[in-house]
Scaffold this motif. Sequence first.
Motif, PDB file in Angstrom:
ATOM      1  N   GLU A  76      66.744  34.783  36.098  1.00 25.96           N
ATOM      2  CA  GLU A  76      65.397  34.408  36.533  1.00 25.96           C
ATOM      3  C   GLU A  76      64.351  35.029  35.613  1.00 25.96           C
ATOM      4  OE1 GLU A  76      65.494  33.927  41.350  1.00 25.96           O
ATOM      5  OE2 GLU A  76      65.834  35.954  40.561  1.00 25.96           O
ATOM      6  N   ALA A  77      64.536  36.290  35.269  1.00 27.78           N
ATOM      7  CA  ALA A  77      63.578  36.971  34.391  1.00 27.78           C
ATOM      8  C   ALA A  77      63.506  36.286  33.031  1.00 27.78           C
ATOM      9  CB  ALA A  77      63.976  38.436  34.227  1.00 27.78           C
ATOM     10  N   ALA A  78      64.655  35.898  32.495  1.00 27.49           N
ATOM     11  CA  ALA A  78      64.678  35.221  31.194  1.00 27.49           C
ATOM     12  C   ALA A  78      63.919  33.901  31.249  1.00 27.49           C
ATOM     13  CB  ALA A  78      66.128  34.990  30.766  1.00 27.49           C
ATOM     14  N   ARG A  79      64.116  33.131  32.329  1.00 32.51           N
ATOM     15  CA  ARG A  79      63.402  31.855  32.461  1.00 32.51           C
ATOM     16  C   ARG A  79      61.899  32.071  32.584  1.00 32.51           C
ATOM     17  NH1 ARG A  79      67.966  30.632  35.549  1.00 32.51           N
ATOM     18  NH2 ARG A  79      66.908  31.172  37.510  1.00 32.51           N
ATOM     19  N   LEU A 131      52.975  35.644  26.470  1.00 32.67           N
ATOM     20  CA  LEU A 131      51.827  36.169  27.200  1.00 32.67           C
ATOM     21  C   LEU A 131      50.699  35.136  27.151  1.00 32.67           C
ATOM     22  CD1 LEU A 131      51.208  38.859  28.659  1.00 32.67           C
ATOM     23  CD2 LEU A 131      50.001  39.574  26.596  1.00 32.67           C
ATOM     24  N   PRO A 132      50.565  34.297  28.201  1.00 35.01           N
ATOM     25  CA  PRO A 132      49.642  33.156  28.125  1.00 35.01           C
ATOM     26  C   PRO A 132      48.203  33.454  28.512  1.00 35.01           C
ATOM     27  CG  PRO A 132      50.858  33.070  30.184  1.00 35.01           C
ATOM     28  CD  PRO A 132      51.362  34.290  29.444  1.00 35.01           C
ATOM     29  N   LEU A 134      53.599  34.770  38.279  1.00 34.11           N
ATOM     30  CA  LEU A 134      54.967  34.845  37.761  1.00 34.11           C
ATOM     31  C   LEU A 134      55.042  34.359  36.316  1.00 34.11           C
ATOM     32  CD1 LEU A 134      56.968  33.540  40.862  1.00 34.11           C
ATOM     33  CD2 LEU A 134      56.972  35.870  39.963  1.00 34.11           C
ATOM     34  N   ARG A 135      54.141  33.467  35.945  1.00 32.08           N
ATOM     35  CA  ARG A 135      54.116  32.940  34.572  1.00 32.08           C
ATOM     36  C   ARG A 135      53.398  33.871  33.596  1.00 32.08           C
ATOM     37  NH1 ARG A 135      56.980  28.845  32.614  1.00 32.08           N
ATOM     38  NH2 ARG A 135      55.196  28.005  31.458  1.00 32.08           N
ATOM     39  N   GLY A 136      52.797  34.942  34.122  1.00 30.67           N
ATOM     40  CA  GLY A 136      52.170  35.917  33.230  1.00 30.67           C
ATOM     41  C   GLY A 136      50.662  35.867  33.172  1.00 30.67           C
ATOM     42  N   TYR A 137      50.020  35.033  33.989  1.00 28.06           N
ATOM     43  CA  TYR A 137      48.561  34.977  34.027  1.00 28.06           C
ATOM     44  C   TYR A 137      48.020  36.076  34.932  1.00 28.06           C
ATOM     45  CZ  TYR A 137      49.162  30.280  32.043  1.00 28.06           C
ATOM     46  OH  TYR A 137      49.519  29.220  31.245  1.00 28.06           O
TER      47      TYR A 137
END
Length: 407
Positions: A53-56, A113-114, A149-152
């Motif tokens: 999950e972390a990799a995805r 990092l988006p 979760l996507r990094g925002y």
Amino acid sequence: MNLASLRSEPHVSSIDETIGAHAELLSEQLQAMSEALFPPASEKELRKFTSGEAARLIGVSDSRLRQLSLAGEGPQPALSPGGRRHYTLSQINALRQMLAQAAKGRNESRVYLPTRSAAERLQVLAVTNFKGGSGKTTTAAHLAQYLALRGYRVLAVDLDPQASLSALFGILPEVHVRANETLYGAIRYDDEIRPLSAITKATYFDGLDIVPGNLELMEFEHETPKALLSGSAQPGEMFFSRIARALDDVSDRYDVVVMDCPPQLGYLTLSALCAATSVLVTIHPQMLDVASMSQFLLMTHDLLSVVREAGGRLDYDFFRYLITRYEPQDAPQTKVVALLRNLFGDHVMTSPMVKSAAISDAGLTKQTLYEIGRESLTRSTYDRALEALDAVNGEIEQLMREAWGRS
């Protein structure tokens, strides 16, 4: 007064006492249920994520994470008795930072990092509908968590006095939120106004903060007419600009703000629509709900026209309708969806939010689908619901990225 005595009482002196007694009973019961699930001494915690999950989430292969772990680079995962690696969300975000710093070029670093640049404006997304039961709060909660979760960097704002969004994040409006700790504290008209940065609370999702709600928000609905009649509000401080001004105080800390609007077209909703850069209207595909939405759109048009003439800003990057609680096998619902797509074209999101027992089951324990994990439900049910949810939120993320000028 207990429930048995209330039921056996032949007459209650007045309806307000009956309502008050019911409110007290229900509040006590909800608090007891919440304390049973989450004892007062504890706080909600987000589960750990498997290495897969972390990799995805990060956008790398599982083998790459294993290599980093074996080399001692970055945060080290917890190991289960069976040797499986698990990461917290804060560790996942730390890995994102590390990989982005090592990346070659800006575009590659954004893969990991988006977060937005200074030239990209803060995305303020208002989730709204005139009618309750359209999945508005569930949509707002899942969207905020998906983006985190996507990094925002995400701020969730609960504008609904019923505070359902706050409750989903483990915040009891009657217990954990004191006076001047809702958005009202940052948009009020008197000298007790506070900066929004003093009101935001961190959640158990790393990178996701919240401005909780409770009944105090109704004060804005009561005070705004008085301010308009008295002329006490300055020209640049009209009610419709107050949320936008409050958000300016924290704009450099976040990439996205997700606002859960109340299910009514009052001053709070109008202010949110004026602060928003994007609007999402949730629709349950039933004719009664669509008829209600028709009235909502007509009223919104009339009121926003007045606000625009008074100097309000209505500058949206996108405006979309989201089909929620959709049952593809239900023929009448399918016809309603076809009607909406025929009428509104691309303004209707491609991905609908399919009705799922998985989301309902998670909600029973005040959790979302992103919190519970596959092991908590039937895998096929969980996977179908997660696929639909990710499709919806991924489409919204893509609209945001397009607004920032990204491919």
